[in-house]
Scaffold this active site. Sequence first.
Site, PDB file in Angstrom:
ATOM      1  N   TYR A 122       0.843  -1.200   0.000  1.00  0.00           N
ATOM      2  CA  TYR A 122       0.000   0.000   0.000  1.00  0.00           C
ATOM      3  C   TYR A 122       0.879   1.251   0.000  1.00  0.00           C
ATOM      4  CZ  TYR A 122      -3.395   3.497   1.485  1.00  0.00           C
ATOM      5  OH  TYR A 122      -4.174   4.620   1.561  1.00  0.00           O
ATOM      6  N   LYS A 143       1.100   3.890  -3.206  1.00  0.00           N
ATOM      7  CA  LYS A 143       0.654   5.283  -3.070  1.00  0.00           C
ATOM      8  C   LYS A 143       1.778   6.247  -3.434  1.00  0.00           C
ATOM      9  CE  LYS A 143      -3.174   6.044  -1.717  1.00  0.00           C
ATOM     10  NZ  LYS A 143      -4.316   6.246  -2.613  1.00  0.00           N
ATOM     11  N   THR A 180     -14.314   4.268   6.227  1.00  0.00           N
ATOM     12  CA  THR A 180     -14.769   3.500   5.068  1.00  0.00           C
ATOM     13  C   THR A 180     -14.589   2.006   5.319  1.00  0.00           C
ATOM     14  OG1 THR A 180     -12.596   3.471   3.999  1.00  0.00           O
ATOM     15  CG2 THR A 180     -14.048   5.355   3.493  1.00  0.00           C
TER      16      THR A 180
END
Length: 127
Positions: free
Chosen positions: A52, A56, A85
Amino acid sequence: MQRIPSESTRNELGSAETLSEEKLDAVAKRFLHDFKENALEANGWSTMLPAYSISKAIVNAYTRVLARKYPEMCINCVHPGYVDTDLNWHTGTMTVKEGARGPVMCALLPRGGSTGCYFDQTQVADF
Protein backbone atom coordinates in the site's frame (compact mmCIF):
# COMPACT_ATOMS: atom_id res chain seq x y z
CA MET A 1 7.07 9.09 1.23
CA GLN A 2 7.71 9.32 4.95
CA ARG A 3 6.97 5.58 5.25
CA ILE A 4 9.91 4.71 2.97
CA PRO A 5 13.07 4.31 5.10
CA SER A 6 15.47 4.38 2.13
CA GLU A 7 16.67 7.93 1.55
CA SER A 8 17.81 7.10 -1.98
CA THR A 9 14.36 5.75 -2.90
CA ARG A 10 12.68 8.81 -1.33
CA ASN A 11 15.02 11.06 -3.32
CA GLU A 12 14.35 9.12 -6.51
CA LEU A 13 10.57 9.38 -6.11
CA GLY A 14 10.74 12.97 -4.87
CA SER A 15 12.81 14.44 -7.69
CA ALA A 16 10.08 15.98 -9.85
CA GLU A 17 12.52 17.11 -12.55
CA THR A 18 13.94 13.64 -13.25
CA LEU A 19 10.87 11.46 -12.75
CA SER A 20 9.69 9.36 -15.66
CA GLU A 21 7.40 6.40 -16.23
CA GLU A 22 10.49 4.26 -16.76
CA LYS A 23 11.97 5.28 -13.40
CA LEU A 24 8.68 4.60 -11.64
CA ASP A 25 8.46 1.19 -13.30
CA ALA A 26 12.01 0.43 -12.14
CA VAL A 27 11.16 1.36 -8.55
CA ALA A 28 8.06 -0.85 -8.66
CA LYS A 29 10.08 -3.77 -10.06
CA ARG A 30 12.76 -3.36 -7.36
CA PHE A 31 10.06 -3.36 -4.69
CA LEU A 32 8.37 -6.44 -6.14
CA HIS A 33 11.71 -8.27 -6.35
CA ASP A 34 12.58 -7.42 -2.75
CA PHE A 35 9.07 -8.36 -1.62
CA LYS A 36 9.36 -11.79 -3.25
CA GLU A 37 12.82 -12.27 -1.76
CA ASN A 38 11.62 -11.24 1.73
CA ALA A 39 14.19 -8.42 1.64
CA LEU A 40 12.02 -5.34 2.22
CA GLU A 41 13.58 -4.19 5.48
CA ALA A 42 17.13 -5.01 4.35
CA ASN A 43 16.70 -2.88 1.23
CA GLY A 44 15.02 0.13 2.82
CA TRP A 45 11.34 -0.47 2.14
CA SER A 46 8.53 0.10 4.57
CA THR A 47 7.43 -2.96 6.50
CA MET A 48 4.19 -1.29 7.59
CA LEU A 49 1.61 -1.94 4.85
CA PRO A 50 4.47 -2.17 2.35
CA ALA A 51 2.51 -2.71 -0.88
CA TYR A 52 0.00 0.00 0.00
CA SER A 53 2.72 2.47 1.01
CA ILE A 54 4.87 2.06 -2.10
CA SER A 55 1.91 1.97 -4.47
CA LYS A 56 0.65 5.28 -3.07
CA ALA A 57 4.12 6.84 -3.31
CA ILE A 58 4.46 5.71 -6.95
CA VAL A 59 0.97 6.95 -7.88
CA ASN A 60 1.73 10.30 -6.24
CA ALA A 61 5.03 10.53 -8.11
CA TYR A 62 3.23 9.64 -11.35
CA THR A 63 1.04 12.69 -10.73
CA ARG A 64 4.13 14.83 -11.26
CA VAL A 65 5.06 12.99 -14.46
CA LEU A 66 1.58 13.52 -15.88
CA ALA A 67 1.44 17.17 -14.78
CA ARG A 68 4.70 17.84 -16.61
CA LYS A 69 3.51 15.92 -19.69
CA TYR A 70 0.13 17.74 -19.83
CA PRO A 71 0.79 21.27 -18.52
CA GLU A 72 -2.56 22.57 -19.79
CA MET A 73 -4.37 20.32 -17.29
CA CYS A 74 -4.58 20.44 -13.49
CA ILE A 75 -3.26 17.05 -12.37
CA ASN A 76 -2.87 16.59 -8.63
CA CYS A 77 -3.10 13.91 -5.96
CA VAL A 78 -5.07 14.17 -2.74
CA HIS A 79 -4.88 12.49 0.64
CA PRO A 80 -8.49 12.82 1.83
CA GLY A 81 -7.67 12.14 5.48
CA TYR A 82 -8.46 9.13 7.65
CA VAL A 83 -11.98 8.57 6.36
CA ASP A 84 -14.41 6.07 7.89
CA THR A 85 -14.77 3.50 5.07
CA ASP A 86 -14.88 -0.24 4.47
CA LEU A 87 -11.18 -0.09 3.53
CA ASN A 88 -10.17 0.63 7.14
CA TRP A 89 -12.96 -1.39 8.78
CA HIS A 90 -14.72 1.87 9.69
CA THR A 91 -11.98 3.03 12.05
CA GLY A 92 -11.52 6.38 10.27
CA THR A 93 -12.06 9.59 12.18
CA MET A 94 -13.63 11.56 9.32
CA THR A 95 -16.96 11.19 7.57
CA VAL A 96 -17.08 10.48 3.84
CA LYS A 97 -18.43 14.00 3.34
CA GLU A 98 -15.46 15.50 5.21
CA GLY A 99 -13.04 13.33 3.23
CA ALA A 100 -14.55 14.46 -0.06
CA ARG A 101 -13.61 18.12 0.48
CA GLY A 102 -10.07 17.80 -0.93
CA PRO A 103 -10.89 15.69 -3.99
CA VAL A 104 -13.88 17.92 -4.86
CA MET A 105 -11.78 21.06 -4.40
CA CYS A 106 -9.14 19.66 -6.77
CA ALA A 107 -11.76 18.61 -9.30
CA LEU A 108 -13.07 22.18 -9.36
CA LEU A 109 -9.72 23.95 -9.74
CA PRO A 110 -9.88 26.60 -12.46
CA ARG A 111 -7.87 26.43 -15.66
CA GLY A 112 -4.31 27.37 -14.78
CA GLY A 113 -4.74 26.23 -11.16
CA SER A 114 -2.32 24.13 -9.16
CA THR A 115 -0.85 21.14 -10.96
CA GLY A 116 1.65 18.47 -9.99
CA CYS A 117 0.82 19.01 -6.33
CA TYR A 118 0.08 16.77 -3.39
CA PHE A 119 -2.84 17.92 -1.27
CA ASP A 120 -3.30 16.80 2.31
CA GLN A 121 -7.05 17.25 2.41
CA THR A 122 -7.39 20.82 1.10
CA GLN A 123 -3.85 22.09 1.69
CA VAL A 124 -0.81 21.72 -0.56
CA ALA A 125 1.73 19.62 1.32
CA ASP A 126 5.16 18.10 0.77
CA PHE A 127 5.29 14.82 -1.09
